[in-house]
Design a protein around this motif. Sequence first.
Motif, PDB file in Angstrom:
ATOM      1  N   MET A   1       0.898  -1.152  -0.361  1.00 10.87           N
ATOM      2  CA  MET A   1      -0.004   0.062   0.056  1.00 10.87           C
ATOM      3  C   MET A   1       0.852   1.368   0.254  1.00 10.87           C
ATOM      4  N   PRO A   2       0.694   2.405  -1.430  1.00 11.41           N
ATOM      5  CA  PRO A   2       1.663   3.527  -0.863  1.00 11.41           C
ATOM      6  C   PRO A   2       1.234   4.544  -0.032  1.00 11.41           C
ATOM      7  N   ARG A   3       2.128   5.097   0.969  1.00 12.69           N
ATOM      8  CA  ARG A   3       1.717   5.161   2.299  1.00 12.69           C
ATOM      9  C   ARG A   3       3.274   6.338   2.131  1.00 12.69           C
ATOM     10  N   ILE A   4       2.326   8.553   2.290  1.00 14.00           N
ATOM     11  CA  ILE A   4       3.439   9.007   2.593  1.00 14.00           C
ATOM     12  C   ILE A   4       3.714   9.170   3.863  1.00 14.00           C
ATOM     13  N   VAL A   5       4.945   9.881   4.445  1.00 10.90           N
ATOM     14  CA  VAL A   5       4.869  10.214   6.261  1.00 10.90           C
ATOM     15  C   VAL A   5       5.652  11.421   5.518  1.00 10.90           C
ATOM     16  N   ILE A   6       4.739  12.318   6.656  1.00 11.27           N
ATOM     17  CA  ILE A   6       5.830  13.771   6.814  1.00 11.27           C
ATOM     18  C   ILE A   6       6.481  14.010   7.946  1.00 11.27           C
ATOM     19  N   GLU A   7       7.661  13.619   7.789  1.00  8.04           N
ATOM     20  CA  GLU A   7       8.301  13.697   9.215  1.00  8.04           C
ATOM     21  C   GLU A   7       8.173  14.721  10.247  1.00  8.04           C
ATOM     22  N   ASN A   8       8.340  16.376   9.381  1.00  6.24           N
ATOM     23  CA  ASN A   8       8.336  17.656  10.141  1.00  6.24           C
ATOM     24  C   ASN A   8       6.852  18.417  10.201  1.00  6.24           C
ATOM     25  N   LEU A   9       5.678  17.332   9.659  1.00 10.23           N
ATOM     26  CA  LEU A   9       4.283  18.021  10.299  1.00 10.23           C
ATOM     27  C   LEU A   9       4.102  16.190  10.880  1.00 10.23           C
ATOM     28  N   PHE A  10       4.858  16.502  12.719  1.00 10.01           N
ATOM     29  CA  PHE A  10       3.874  15.161  13.638  1.00 10.01           C
ATOM     30  C   PHE A  10       4.114  14.340  12.822  1.00 10.01           C
ATOM     31  N   ASN A  11       4.468  13.638  11.515  1.00 12.07           N
ATOM     32  CA  ASN A  11       4.669  11.719  11.043  1.00 12.07           C
ATOM     33  C   ASN A  11       3.536  12.086  10.676  1.00 12.07           C
ATOM     34  N   ARG A  12       3.027  13.130  10.352  1.00 15.81           N
ATOM     35  CA  ARG A  12       1.320  13.185   9.545  1.00 15.81           C
ATOM     36  C   ARG A  12       2.031  11.660   8.674  1.00 15.81           C
ATOM     37  N   THR A  13       0.422  10.603   8.367  1.00 19.12           N
ATOM     38  CA  THR A  13       1.019   9.211   7.536  1.00 19.12           C
ATOM     39  C   THR A  13      -0.219   9.497   6.552  1.00 19.12           C
ATOM     40  N   ILE A  14       0.190   9.599   5.378  1.00 13.27           N
ATOM     41  CA  ILE A  14      -1.197   9.326   4.266  1.00 13.27           C
ATOM     42  C   ILE A  14      -1.220   7.891   3.608  1.00 13.27           C
ATOM     43  N   ASN A  15      -1.749   7.443   4.215  1.00  8.84           N
ATOM     44  CA  ASN A  15      -2.823   5.804   2.943  1.00  8.84           C
ATOM     45  C   ASN A  15      -3.255   5.304   1.924  1.00  8.84           C
ATOM     46  N   SER A  16      -2.311   5.222   1.136  1.00  9.44           N
ATOM     47  CA  SER A  16      -3.732   5.504  -0.437  1.00  9.44           C
ATOM     48  C   SER A  16      -3.585   3.504  -0.741  1.00  9.44           C
ATOM     49  N   THR A  17      -4.968   3.757  -1.167  1.00 10.50           N
ATOM     50  CA  THR A  17      -4.955   2.622  -2.237  1.00 10.50           C
ATOM     51  C   THR A  17      -5.118   2.303  -3.662  1.00 10.50           C
ATOM     52  N   ALA A  18      -4.505   3.430  -4.150  1.00 14.11           N
ATOM     53  CA  ALA A  18      -4.176   3.819  -5.767  1.00 14.11           C
ATOM     54  C   ALA A  18      -3.165   4.119  -5.650  1.00 14.11           C
ATOM     55  N   SER A  19      -2.181   3.286  -6.747  1.00 13.18           N
ATOM     56  CA  SER A  19      -0.839   4.015  -6.798  1.00 13.18           C
ATOM     57  C   SER A  19      -0.568   5.076  -8.130  1.00 13.18           C
ATOM     58  N   LYS A  20       0.779   4.872  -7.863  1.00 12.28           N
ATOM     59  CA  LYS A  20       0.674   6.138  -9.596  1.00 12.28           C
ATOM     60  C   LYS A  20       0.419   6.942  -9.576  1.00 12.28           C
ATOM     61  N   ARG A  21      -0.080   8.082  -8.294  1.00 13.82           N
ATOM     62  CA  ARG A  21      -1.349   9.188  -7.896  1.00 13.82           C
ATOM     63  C   ARG A  21       0.438   9.874  -7.660  1.00 13.82           C
ATOM     64  N   LYS A  22      -0.049  11.290  -8.090  1.00 14.07           N
ATOM     65  CA  LYS A  22       1.233  12.558  -8.188  1.00 14.07           C
ATOM     66  C   LYS A  22       0.639  12.498  -6.430  1.00 14.07           C
ATOM     67  N   VAL A  23       2.177  12.899  -5.693  1.00 18.52           N
ATOM     68  CA  VAL A  23       2.242  13.183  -4.517  1.00 18.52           C
ATOM     69  C   VAL A  23       1.774  13.970  -3.838  1.00 18.52           C
ATOM     70  N   ILE A  24       1.578  15.639  -4.453  1.00 17.31           N
ATOM     71  CA  ILE A  24       0.734  16.844  -4.591  1.00 17.31           C
ATOM     72  C   ILE A  24      -0.715  16.111  -3.791  1.00 17.31           C
ATOM     73  N   GLU A  25      -1.230  15.642  -5.020  1.00 15.93           N
ATOM     74  CA  GLU A  25      -2.927  14.933  -4.686  1.00 15.93           C
ATOM     75  C   GLU A  25      -2.648  14.110  -3.654  1.00 15.93           C
ATOM     76  N   LEU A  26      -2.061  13.379  -3.228  1.00 13.11           N
ATOM     77  CA  LEU A  26      -2.529  12.239  -2.247  1.00 13.11           C
ATOM     78  C   LEU A  26      -2.718  13.098  -1.041  1.00 13.11           C
ATOM     79  N   ILE A  27      -1.470  14.297  -0.608  1.00 16.26           N
ATOM     80  CA  ILE A  27      -1.155  15.366   0.267  1.00 16.26           C
ATOM     81  C   ILE A  27      -2.552  17.177   0.583  1.00 16.26           C
ATOM     82  N   HIS A  28      -3.359  17.212  -0.903  1.00 16.20           N
ATOM     83  CA  HIS A  28      -3.873  17.515  -0.802  1.00 16.20           C
ATOM     84  C   HIS A  28      -5.138  16.923  -0.471  1.00 16.20           C
ATOM     85  N   GLU A  29      -5.244  15.843  -0.881  1.00 15.94           N
ATOM     86  CA  GLU A  29      -6.968  15.477  -0.550  1.00 15.94           C
ATOM     87  C   GLU A  29      -6.993  14.607   0.991  1.00 15.94           C
TER      88      GLU A  29
END
Length: 108
Positions: A1-29
């Motif tokens: 499962m694709p996952r983004i962890v933003i370390e200097n935003l208190f390790n905010r974690t974003i889990n996604s069920t879709a791959s090949k998505r622009k990182v900024i779109e996942l962050i904004h969503e």
Amino acid sequence: MPRIVIENLFNRTINSTASKRKVIELIHENGIDWMHACGKKGRCTSCKMIVVEGLENLSEPNERETNYFKQKRLGPQERLSCQSTLDKGEIRIRVAEINKFPHLEYSE
């Protein structure tokens, strides 16, 4: 499962069920403010992210990013979140100091 962890935003974690998505779109969503001055077209570097881990899980740099690498506007661990897609696995990223918003609280 694709996952983004933003370390200097208190390790905010974003889990996604879709791959090949622009990182900024996942962050904004996921309701996170992330700077982008050119409308997510890769014409500036305001959306750059520092990739701490997982660079291999992102798409290959495109022509726009390659030009910024050559101009030294992006370092070896930096990518444009509007041009990079998260293809698989996890990335651990940080907001660059120059791109921090004054209305957000950041961790270190």
